[in-house]
Design an enzyme around this catalytic site. Sequence first.
Site, mmCIF file in Angstrom:
data_model
loop_
_atom_site.group_PDB
_atom_site.id
_atom_site.type_symbol
_atom_site.label_atom_id
_atom_site.label_comp_id
_atom_site.label_asym_id
_atom_site.label_seq_id
_atom_site.Cartn_x
_atom_site.Cartn_y
_atom_site.Cartn_z
ATOM 1 N N GLY A 12 41.731 27.248 39.657
ATOM 2 C CA GLY A 12 40.676 28.020 39.183
ATOM 3 C C GLY A 12 39.675 27.520 39.429
ATOM 4 O O GLY A 12 38.304 27.013 39.365
ATOM 5 N N ASN A 14 37.526 29.296 41.713
ATOM 6 C CA ASN A 14 36.643 30.261 41.161
ATOM 7 C C ASN A 14 36.009 30.280 40.338
ATOM 8 O O ASN A 14 34.827 30.424 39.943
ATOM 9 C CB ASN A 14 38.272 31.939 41.685
ATOM 10 C CG ASN A 14 37.668 31.747 43.402
ATOM 11 O OD1 ASN A 14 36.742 32.319 43.705
ATOM 12 N ND2 ASN A 14 38.440 31.796 43.983
ATOM 13 N N ASN A 108 37.616 41.538 41.045
ATOM 14 C CA ASN A 108 38.560 40.584 41.902
ATOM 15 C C ASN A 108 38.389 39.936 42.566
ATOM 16 O O ASN A 108 37.546 41.031 42.979
ATOM 17 C CB ASN A 108 40.296 41.521 41.669
ATOM 18 C CG ASN A 108 41.028 40.992 42.227
ATOM 19 O OD1 ASN A 108 41.179 39.427 41.207
ATOM 20 N ND2 ASN A 108 41.223 40.942 43.292
ATOM 21 N N HIS A 110 39.544 39.039 46.181
ATOM 22 C CA HIS A 110 40.361 38.670 47.450
ATOM 23 C C HIS A 110 39.964 38.311 48.230
ATOM 24 O O HIS A 110 39.471 38.635 48.917
ATOM 25 C CB HIS A 110 41.494 40.629 47.615
ATOM 26 C CG HIS A 110 42.078 40.842 48.649
ATOM 27 N ND1 HIS A 110 43.652 40.347 47.962
ATOM 28 C CD2 HIS A 110 42.187 40.777 49.729
ATOM 29 C CE1 HIS A 110 44.167 40.377 48.833
ATOM 30 N NE2 HIS A 110 43.918 40.543 50.151
HETATM 31 C C1 GRF Z 1 43.788 31.757 46.304
HETATM 32 O O1 GRF Z 1 44.438 32.178 46.990
HETATM 33 C C2 GRF Z 1 42.452 33.019 46.504
HETATM 34 O O2 GRF Z 1 41.917 32.517 47.562
HETATM 35 C C3 GRF Z 1 42.517 33.681 45.545
HETATM 36 O O3 GRF Z 1 43.081 33.071 44.278
HETATM 37 C C4 GRF Z 1 43.930 31.907 44.760
HETATM 38 C C5 GRF Z 1 43.712 31.095 43.850
HETATM 39 O O4 GRF Z 1 42.216 30.754 43.575
HETATM 40 N N1 GRF Z 1 41.392 34.442 44.767
HETATM 41 P P1 GRF Z 1 41.997 29.364 42.330
HETATM 42 O O5 GRF Z 1 41.764 28.652 43.432
HETATM 43 O O6 GRF Z 1 42.831 30.061 41.309
HETATM 44 O O7 GRF Z 1 40.468 30.325 41.874
#
Ligand code: GRF
Length: 200
Positions: A12, A14, A108, A110
């Site tokens: 999490g 992001n 999304n 990526h």
């Molecule tokens: C990571 O590989 C990120 O690059 C992709 O989702 C994965 C987990 O990210 N977007 P998060 O820390 O759970 O947001």
Amino acid sequence: MTKIAVMVSGGGTNLQALIDAEKAGKIPHGKITLVIASNAKAYALERAAKAGIESTVVARKSYESQEAFDQAVVDTLRAHDIDMVILAGFLSILGETVIKAYPDRIINIHPSLIPSFCGKGFYGLKVHEAALERGVKVTGATVHLVNEIPDGGRILLQKAVAVEEGDTPEVLQRRVMEQAEWILLPQAAELLAASLNEEE
Ligand code: GRF
């Protein structure tokens, strides 16, 4: 105010970037009102709880078909009056039913410069392993609209990140998160939230 649901599967980071951006007033047209996790162990759920954001788990394995799972996702979004959806490290497939319920309203993040290193099987560390394997000097992150093709929707934002000598997939992933993902996703969230605000 555009109501935002964030869908997560892992750490999490992001989601945290979105929460921090909202607190800093960088997403003035949107409000994160729901976090949906694909599994109960996702640390992202802790982050939602700390931020006082309602969360729920919708796990693909709890449903006997993709259609039943998709319907549960749509029912959950509708029940919370959600206007737009952000996939932030979300690893389950979303089928037609969800895409059709939220046309051009799902984004999304990526961790590569689409169309490189994307599509079926390219997620998480695998993306960075492939970039290092190919020997690219520049990679980055992309925010795109979600349609029925994995990583196939219209590109909204991209940011380049240098690959450095001796990078491991983990080191590169962290740099792409810090220098691209955590910057782009809040920016894209505000762009879409603002555009949907006009529509309402
Ligand atoms: C990571 O590989 C990120 O690059 C992709 O989702 C994965 C987990 O990210 N977007 P998060 O820390 O759970 O947001």
